[in-house]
Design an enzyme around this catalytic site. Structure first.
Site, PDB file in Angstrom:
ATOM      1  N   GLU A 198       0.831  -1.202   0.000  1.00 46.65           N
ATOM      2  CA  GLU A 198       0.000   0.000   0.000  1.00 46.65           C
ATOM      3  C   GLU A 198       0.867   1.254   0.000  1.00 46.65           C
ATOM      4  O   GLU A 198       1.820   1.364   0.762  1.00 46.65           O
ATOM      5  CB  GLU A 198      -0.940  -0.003   1.200  1.00 46.65           C
ATOM      6  CG  GLU A 198      -1.937  -1.146   1.207  1.00 46.65           C
ATOM      7  CD  GLU A 198      -2.910  -1.122   0.035  1.00 46.65           C
ATOM      8  OE1 GLU A 198      -2.990  -0.087  -0.660  1.00 46.65           O
ATOM      9  OE2 GLU A 198      -3.599  -2.138  -0.179  1.00 46.65           O
ATOM     10  N   ARG A 211     -18.265   0.061   5.578  1.00 44.45           N
ATOM     11  CA  ARG A 211     -19.451  -0.510   4.943  1.00 44.45           C
ATOM     12  C   ARG A 211     -20.157  -1.486   5.871  1.00 44.45           C
ATOM     13  O   ARG A 211     -21.364  -1.723   5.764  1.00 44.45           O
ATOM     14  CB  ARG A 211     -19.037  -1.216   3.645  1.00 44.45           C
ATOM     15  CG  ARG A 211     -20.204  -1.722   2.823  1.00 44.45           C
ATOM     16  CD  ARG A 211     -19.754  -2.153   1.451  1.00 44.45           C
ATOM     17  NE  ARG A 211     -18.743  -3.225   1.513  1.00 44.45           N
ATOM     18  CZ  ARG A 211     -18.144  -3.724   0.433  1.00 44.45           C
ATOM     19  NH1 ARG A 211     -18.415  -3.248  -0.757  1.00 44.45           N
ATOM     20  NH2 ARG A 211     -17.257  -4.686   0.579  1.00 44.45           N
ATOM     21  N   HIS A 214      -1.406  -5.566   2.211  1.00 46.27           N
ATOM     22  CA  HIS A 214      -2.617  -6.377   2.180  1.00 46.27           C
ATOM     23  C   HIS A 214      -2.286  -7.754   1.625  1.00 46.27           C
ATOM     24  O   HIS A 214      -1.491  -7.881   0.681  1.00 46.27           O
ATOM     25  CB  HIS A 214      -3.693  -5.726   1.300  1.00 46.27           C
ATOM     26  CG  HIS A 214      -4.655  -4.881   2.053  1.00 46.27           C
ATOM     27  ND1 HIS A 214      -4.855  -3.538   1.796  1.00 46.27           N
ATOM     28  CD2 HIS A 214      -5.490  -5.190   3.085  1.00 46.27           C
ATOM     29  CE1 HIS A 214      -5.768  -3.056   2.631  1.00 46.27           C
ATOM     30  NE2 HIS A 214      -6.165  -4.047   3.417  1.00 46.27           N
TER      31      HIS A 214
END
Length: 216
Positions: free
Chosen positions: A79, A89, A168
């Protein structure tokens, strides 16, 4: 001192491959003579950042690499940018669901990783481990931790000269049901990939210049 972090399980999963991969990386790096501590973070807004800050203050690491799960990706994602925005979410493990809230009130809009992401990408490719430079860590707890990490490392006197960033990882191939089409990777490969990034960061002060951007 090297600090590696992964996350506890979330979203109903019984395990989190980021933590599994971090433990593998810790084993590999310790066998090479490095001083490494691994820390499992709660998948909770606020608490995860607090636990990380405490560990940085206690251990005074020269390098911090945090890892988290990005289900659906098929490779390690180095990242590049953490943004000052929590926009969940779904609720975290404590039921929190911040929407359009800053990670750090009055903090800068974003921080860049201080890892040599391009050099690490090249090293991963040479090692035969699927990898990419990613331009977004999302807006969930992974980005929250990434931003909190870079904010902490930017503070004068907190961890002088320490560098850090976020990786990730995909699903662990063992956690998917038979016949699943979801991308995955072996935990050993993920752990070795994190170790490659650590070695590269320790050896590299000026990042490589190579294309790893996106069209959109």
């Amino acid at each position: 001192m090297i600090l590696l972090t992964g996350f506890e399980p979330f979203g109903g999963d019984s395990s989190n491959p980021s933590w599994t991969a971090v433990l593998v990386a810790q084993e590999i790096l310790r066998a090479e003579g490095h001083e490494v501590e691994a820390l499992e973070l709660p998948c909770v807004f606020g608490e995860s950042a607090a636990v990380l800050r405490e560990a940085i203050g206690r251990l005074r690491p020269e390098l911090v690499i945090c890892a988290g799960l990005a289900g659906g990706r098929d490779r390690l994602s180095l990242e590049r940018v953490a943004i000052n925005c929590d926009d969940a979410r779904s609720p975290d493990n404590a039921g929190n669901q911040p929407i359009d809230e800053p990670v750090i009130p009055a903090g800068p809009a974003a921080y860049f990783s201080t890892l040599p992401v391009k050099s690490a990408l090249r090293a991963l490719q040479i090692a035969g481990i699927r990898a990419e430079v990613s331009q977004t860590a999302g807006t969930y707890v992974c980005n929250h931790v990434f931003y909190a990490l870079m904010h902490e490392l930017s503070r004068a006197g907190t961890a002088a000269h320490a560098r850090g960033g976020f990786i990730h990882v995909p699903y662990d191939e063992t956690q998917l049901r038979r016949g699943s089409a979801a991308p995955s990777m072996a935990a050993r490969d993920m752990g070795e990939g994190i170790a490659v990034v650590v070695r590269t960061a320790l050896e590299t002060r000026v990042d490589a210049k190579l294309s790893a951007g996106t069209v959109h």
